[in-house]
Enzyme design. Structure first.
Site, PDB file in Angstrom:
ATOM      1  N   SER A 134       0.856  -1.193   0.000  1.00 21.59           N
ATOM      2  CA  SER A 134       0.000   0.000   0.000  1.00 21.59           C
ATOM      3  C   SER A 134       0.882   1.229   0.000  1.00 21.59           C
ATOM      4  O   SER A 134       2.044   1.174   0.420  1.00 21.59           O
ATOM      5  CB  SER A 134      -0.848   0.011   1.271  1.00 21.59           C
ATOM      6  OG  SER A 134      -1.573   1.216   1.364  1.00 21.59           O
ATOM      7  N   TYR A 147      -2.446  -0.103  10.562  1.00 15.20           N
ATOM      8  CA  TYR A 147      -2.380  -0.533   9.157  1.00 15.20           C
ATOM      9  C   TYR A 147      -1.066  -0.104   8.511  1.00 15.20           C
ATOM     10  O   TYR A 147      -0.433  -0.889   7.803  1.00 15.20           O
ATOM     11  CB  TYR A 147      -3.582   0.047   8.394  1.00 15.20           C
ATOM     12  CG  TYR A 147      -3.657  -0.386   6.951  1.00 15.20           C
ATOM     13  CD1 TYR A 147      -3.758  -1.729   6.601  1.00 15.20           C
ATOM     14  CD2 TYR A 147      -3.634   0.561   5.926  1.00 15.20           C
ATOM     15  CE1 TYR A 147      -3.838  -2.119   5.270  1.00 15.20           C
ATOM     16  CE2 TYR A 147      -3.718   0.179   4.589  1.00 15.20           C
ATOM     17  CZ  TYR A 147      -3.818  -1.161   4.272  1.00 15.20           C
ATOM     18  OH  TYR A 147      -3.891  -1.549   2.950  1.00 15.20           O
TER      19      TYR A 147
HETATM   20  O1  NJP Z   1     -10.054  -5.250  -0.605  1.00 15.73           O
HETATM   21  P1  NJP Z   1     -11.159  -6.420  -0.559  1.00 15.73           P
HETATM   22  P2  NJP Z   1      -8.906  -4.919  -1.666  1.00 15.73           P
HETATM   23  N1  NJP Z   1      -7.030 -15.225   4.007  1.00 15.73           N
HETATM   24  O2  NJP Z   1     -11.664  -6.398   0.850  1.00 15.73           O
HETATM   25  C1  NJP Z   1      -9.014 -11.572   1.114  1.00 15.73           C
HETATM   26  C2  NJP Z   1      -4.554  -3.679  -0.250  1.00 15.73           C
HETATM   27  N2  NJP Z   1      -4.901  -2.265  -0.439  1.00 15.73           N
HETATM   28  O3  NJP Z   1      -9.071  -5.625  -2.924  1.00 15.73           O
HETATM   29  O4  NJP Z   1     -11.061 -14.252   2.541  1.00 15.73           O
HETATM   30  C3  NJP Z   1      -7.283 -15.199   2.681  1.00 15.73           C
HETATM   31  O5  NJP Z   1     -12.141  -6.281  -1.668  1.00 15.73           O
HETATM   32  C4  NJP Z   1     -10.501 -11.354   0.958  1.00 15.73           C
HETATM   33  O6  NJP Z   1     -11.163 -12.598   0.757  1.00 15.73           O
HETATM   34  P3  NJP Z   1     -12.051 -13.384   1.857  1.00 15.73           P
HETATM   35  C5  NJP Z   1      -5.191  -4.361   0.938  1.00 15.73           C
HETATM   36  O7  NJP Z   1      -4.505  -4.099   2.136  1.00 15.73           O
HETATM   37  C6  NJP Z   1      -6.158  -1.857  -0.672  1.00 15.73           C
HETATM   38  O8  NJP Z   1      -8.817  -3.441  -1.694  1.00 15.73           O
HETATM   39  O9  NJP Z   1     -13.006 -14.145   1.008  1.00 15.73           O
HETATM   40  N3  NJP Z   1      -7.811 -14.160   2.050  1.00 15.73           N
HETATM   41  C7  NJP Z   1     -10.556 -10.555  -0.324  1.00 15.73           C
HETATM   42  O10 NJP Z   1     -10.536 -11.412  -1.435  1.00 15.73           O
HETATM   43  C8  NJP Z   1      -5.077  -5.815   0.513  1.00 15.73           C
HETATM   44  O11 NJP Z   1      -3.807  -6.338   0.829  1.00 15.73           O
HETATM   45  C9  NJP Z   1      -6.426  -0.491  -0.839  1.00 15.73           C
HETATM   46  O12 NJP Z   1     -12.680 -12.360   2.749  1.00 15.73           O
HETATM   47  C10 NJP Z   1      -8.095 -13.085   2.795  1.00 15.73           C
HETATM   48  C11 NJP Z   1      -9.279  -9.750  -0.287  1.00 15.73           C
HETATM   49  O13 NJP Z   1      -8.408 -10.365   0.675  1.00 15.73           O
HETATM   50  C12 NJP Z   1      -5.237  -5.751  -1.003  1.00 15.73           C
HETATM   51  O14 NJP Z   1      -5.056  -4.401  -1.372  1.00 15.73           O
HETATM   52  C13 NJP Z   1      -5.409   0.412  -0.787  1.00 15.73           C
HETATM   53  C14 NJP Z   1      -7.843 -13.026   4.169  1.00 15.73           C
HETATM   54  C15 NJP Z   1      -9.533  -8.335   0.146  1.00 15.73           C
HETATM   55  O15 NJP Z   1     -10.319  -7.740  -0.824  1.00 15.73           O
HETATM   56  C16 NJP Z   1      -6.589  -6.203  -1.523  1.00 15.73           C
HETATM   57  O16 NJP Z   1      -7.622  -5.466  -0.887  1.00 15.73           O
HETATM   58  C17 NJP Z   1      -4.142  -0.034  -0.552  1.00 15.73           C
HETATM   59  C18 NJP Z   1      -7.302 -14.166   4.778  1.00 15.73           C
HETATM   60  N4  NJP Z   1      -7.051 -14.219   6.090  1.00 15.73           N
HETATM   61  C19 NJP Z   1      -3.888  -1.374  -0.380  1.00 15.73           C
HETATM   62  N5  NJP Z   1      -8.229 -11.811   4.633  1.00 15.73           N
HETATM   63  C20 NJP Z   1      -7.791   0.066  -1.083  1.00 15.73           C
HETATM   64  N6  NJP Z   1      -8.771  -0.739  -1.427  1.00 15.73           N
HETATM   65  O17 NJP Z   1      -7.976   1.302  -0.982  1.00 15.73           O
HETATM   66  C21 NJP Z   1      -8.706 -11.132   3.571  1.00 15.73           C
HETATM   67  O18 NJP Z   1      -3.190   0.873  -0.507  1.00 15.73           O
HETATM   68  N7  NJP Z   1      -8.613 -11.892   2.467  1.00 15.73           N
END
Ligand code: NJP
Length: 241
Positions: A134, A147
């Site tokens: 990020s 974070y």
């Molecule tokens: O968010 P979201 P993003 N084990 O909530 C999964 C970074 N980021 O696409 O397990 C396995 O739609 C969760 O799947 P589920 C952020 O920190 C974002 O924005 O089914 N999977 C979902 O597929 C992150 O690293 C922004 O709930 C796990 C996904 O992760 C990445 O981008 C800005 C899990 C999250 O999808 C993707 O986030 C930035 C686990 N324990 C960085 N926990 C932003 N959106 O503004 C969660 O700078 N997931």
């Protein structure tokens, strides 16, 4: 056909990256906790004519990551994207449980993923691992203590990995986005719709597709090119927040 792995593929950046990599011709292994959502993503990705496998994955569990990776002996690309944020409290009022989860998912989760797939990445002859950190991994802001700390740590893991793997057939990339319109804020403020809705405040966020396109470009450069770090910001976002 080359194989790409995407963690956190059930929504947001991971989901969009799955489609972009499928369009680029990669077979896919997709992982996340929500199996219904993951199955839908897999089905849509198959429309590109590639083979797509969806497996349950919780990156906070060593056993889950190992089971996820089992049987994949040669993998060209791994997108370590799973992660997220909880809360926005000042350091003085921090929530220990939230901070523990954030470290486990965003930092140790990346290391678990790397450890599980490195043999297969090496075996491919030209492995590429892209870690989604990020802009918060390089800056901070009030309320961002938990974070930003874990994303700084994740960025340090990526840098360490790059020097550890120098001379090996694995390229290491960091993808550092600013605000992206995904479920990220909904998860972060779990149920507090008002707080989640107010998060962009005058910024037109990136789409998940913007980030997916950049990731796909970065991992498909010729073998002698390393895109070491991609900072991808909305044009009107001045800093992390
Ligand atoms: O968010 P979201 P993003 N084990 O909530 C999964 C970074 N980021 O696409 O397990 C396995 O739609 C969760 O799947 P589920 C952020 O920190 C974002 O924005 O089914 N999977 C979902 O597929 C992150 O690293 C922004 O709930 C796990 C996904 O992760 C990445 O981008 C800005 C899990 C999250 O999808 C993707 O986030 C930035 C686990 N324990 C960085 N926990 C932003 N959106 O503004 C969660 O700078 N997931």
């Amino acid at each position: 056909m080359a194989t790409a792995v995407v963690t956190g593929a059930s929504s947001g950046i991971g989901e969009a990256t799955a489609y972009a990599l499928a369009e680029a011709g990669f077979d896919l292994l997709l992982g996340a906790r929500r199996q219904d959502r993951l199955a839908e993503v897999a089905e849509k990705a198959r429309a590109a004519g590639v083979s797509v496998e969806a497996r349950p994955l919780d990156v906070t569990s060593t056993a889950s990551v190992q089971e996820f990776a089992a049987g994949h002996d040669a993998v060209e690309v791994v997108i370590a994207n799973a992660g997220g944020a909880l809360g926005l409290d000042p350091v003085e009022g921090f929530d220990e449980e939230q901070w523990r989860w954030m470290y486990d998912a965003n930092v140790t989760g990346v290391a678990r993923t790397v450890r599980a797939f490195l043999p297969a990445l090496r075996a491919s002859g030209d492995g590429r691992i892209a870690v989604v950190t990020s802009v918060a991994g390089h800056q901070t802001y009030p309320g961002g203590g938990g974070y930003t700390a874990v994303k700084h740590a994740a960025a340090a893991v990526v840098d360490t990995l790059r020097v550890e793997l120098l001379g090996e057939p694995v390229r290491v990339l960091e993808v550092a986005p600013g605000m992206v319109e995904t479920e990220f804020s909904k998860v972060r403020f779990s149920g507090d719709e008002e707080r989640a809705a107010g998060v962009y405040q005058g910024v037109t966020p990136l789409t998940a597709g913007d980030v997916a396109e950049a990731i796909t470009w970065a991992v498909t450069r010729p073998a002698h090119v390393v895109v070491a770090r991609l900072d991808l910001m909305p044009r009107d976002q001045a800093s992390a927040r």
